[in-house]
Write an enzyme that holds these catalytic residues in place. Sequence first.
Site, PDB file in Angstrom:
ATOM      1  N   GLY A 226      -9.533   0.044   7.200  1.00  0.00           N
ATOM      2  CA  GLY A 226      -8.755   0.909   6.159  1.00  0.00           C
ATOM      3  C   GLY A 226      -9.524   0.591   4.997  1.00  0.00           C
ATOM      4  O   GLY A 226      -9.577   1.332   4.076  1.00  0.00           O
ATOM      5  N   HIS A 227      -9.021  -0.694   4.478  1.00  0.00           N
ATOM      6  CA  HIS A 227      -9.402  -1.486   3.094  1.00  0.00           C
ATOM      7  C   HIS A 227     -10.809  -1.287   2.843  1.00  0.00           C
ATOM      8  O   HIS A 227     -11.434  -1.029   1.779  1.00  0.00           O
ATOM      9  CB  HIS A 227      -9.018  -2.961   3.135  1.00  0.00           C
ATOM     10  CG  HIS A 227      -7.619  -3.201   3.499  1.00  0.00           C
ATOM     11  ND1 HIS A 227      -7.223  -3.922   4.641  1.00  0.00           N
ATOM     12  CD2 HIS A 227      -6.561  -2.882   2.668  1.00  0.00           C
ATOM     13  CE1 HIS A 227      -5.812  -3.921   4.270  1.00  0.00           C
ATOM     14  NE2 HIS A 227      -5.330  -3.334   3.482  1.00  0.00           N
TER      15      HIS A 227
ATOM     16  N   SER B 241      -3.425  -0.947  10.206  1.00  0.00           N
ATOM     17  CA  SER B 241      -2.166  -1.737   9.290  1.00  0.00           C
ATOM     18  C   SER B 241      -2.441  -3.289   9.647  1.00  0.00           C
ATOM     19  O   SER B 241      -2.620  -3.551  10.732  1.00  0.00           O
ATOM     20  CB  SER B 241      -1.024  -1.122   9.727  1.00  0.00           C
ATOM     21  OG  SER B 241       0.117  -2.257   9.209  1.00  0.00           O
ATOM     22  N   SER B 242      -2.339  -3.806   8.496  1.00  0.00           N
ATOM     23  CA  SER B 242      -2.307  -5.374   8.720  1.00  0.00           C
ATOM     24  C   SER B 242      -1.120  -5.968   9.613  1.00  0.00           C
ATOM     25  O   SER B 242      -1.303  -6.819  10.342  1.00  0.00           O
ATOM     26  CB  SER B 242      -2.078  -5.969   7.276  1.00  0.00           C
ATOM     27  OG  SER B 242      -2.954  -5.586   6.541  1.00  0.00           O
TER      28      SER B 242
END
Length: 283
Positions: free
Chosen positions: A36-37, A189-190
Amino acid sequence: MIVARTKEEIFGPLAALRARGERLALVPTMGYLHEGHLSLVRRAKELADRVAVSIFVNPAQFGPREDFARYPRDLEGDLDKCEKAGVWMVFAPSDPRVMYREDHSTWVDVEGSLTEGLCAASRPGHFRGVATVVLKLFNLFRPDVALFGKKDYQQLAVIRQMVEDLDLSPHLEIVAGETVREPDGLALSSRNAYLSESERRRALSLYRGLSRARERFEKGERSAAVLIEAARAVIEPEVDRLDYLEVVDARSLVPVKRIEAPACMLVAAFVGSTRLIDNVELG
Ligand code: PAF
């Protein structure tokens, strides 16, 4: 790739970049980088000459009983990913005191409907912490463009509002990146790192519930209550606690009864002790 651990280390390279007349994109993160990042970094590279990534687990956006201490961290791995992605500079403050002096006492509060419900209701002070650190990063970097993921839909709305209200918008464009998902739909998500295998399976219900609602919406259903019920039936049996499941106006984030303008269904739920969020745009 430049790795800055203090604010002072940013300024020299930044001045040189400005002297060359280059455009700068900033991707603020809390690290433990995932696809995502990295998709934001790739988009940033299309929009600017240089991309800076900040990696800072911001204590000001965590409540006293939240997961600040155990939030996943992997600076070495993150630097490697940034290097491979062609990032120009990583700003990874070596200590929270780099960002917050001991006597820090100025906070950015975005008031009104954007910070009254949803995550703001269960995480008091969270968006104050987010807005403050993001404004500090904007002030440090003065980027031309900054990128944020749509998975944090409310955060994105709060940041856009702050940028407009504080007159940053003539110089700074906010760009939203689509939520990146695992092949089975789980939003990256982390915090997914906290999930056991069985929790991960149950976490998938968030995406499945939202997808069920979107299918009903696409077939013409416009009642928020009916769409919420369709999603709830999928999600509630699988999660340990449903924090919220709402249909809101896409701009104001005020709950709507009927969908007559762009809207969004948002969910937050605990699977085990992990709080996950996800959303789907409707219209
Ligand atoms: O979305 C995040 O990772 C954080 O909330 C942000 C925007 C980097 C601020 O700490």
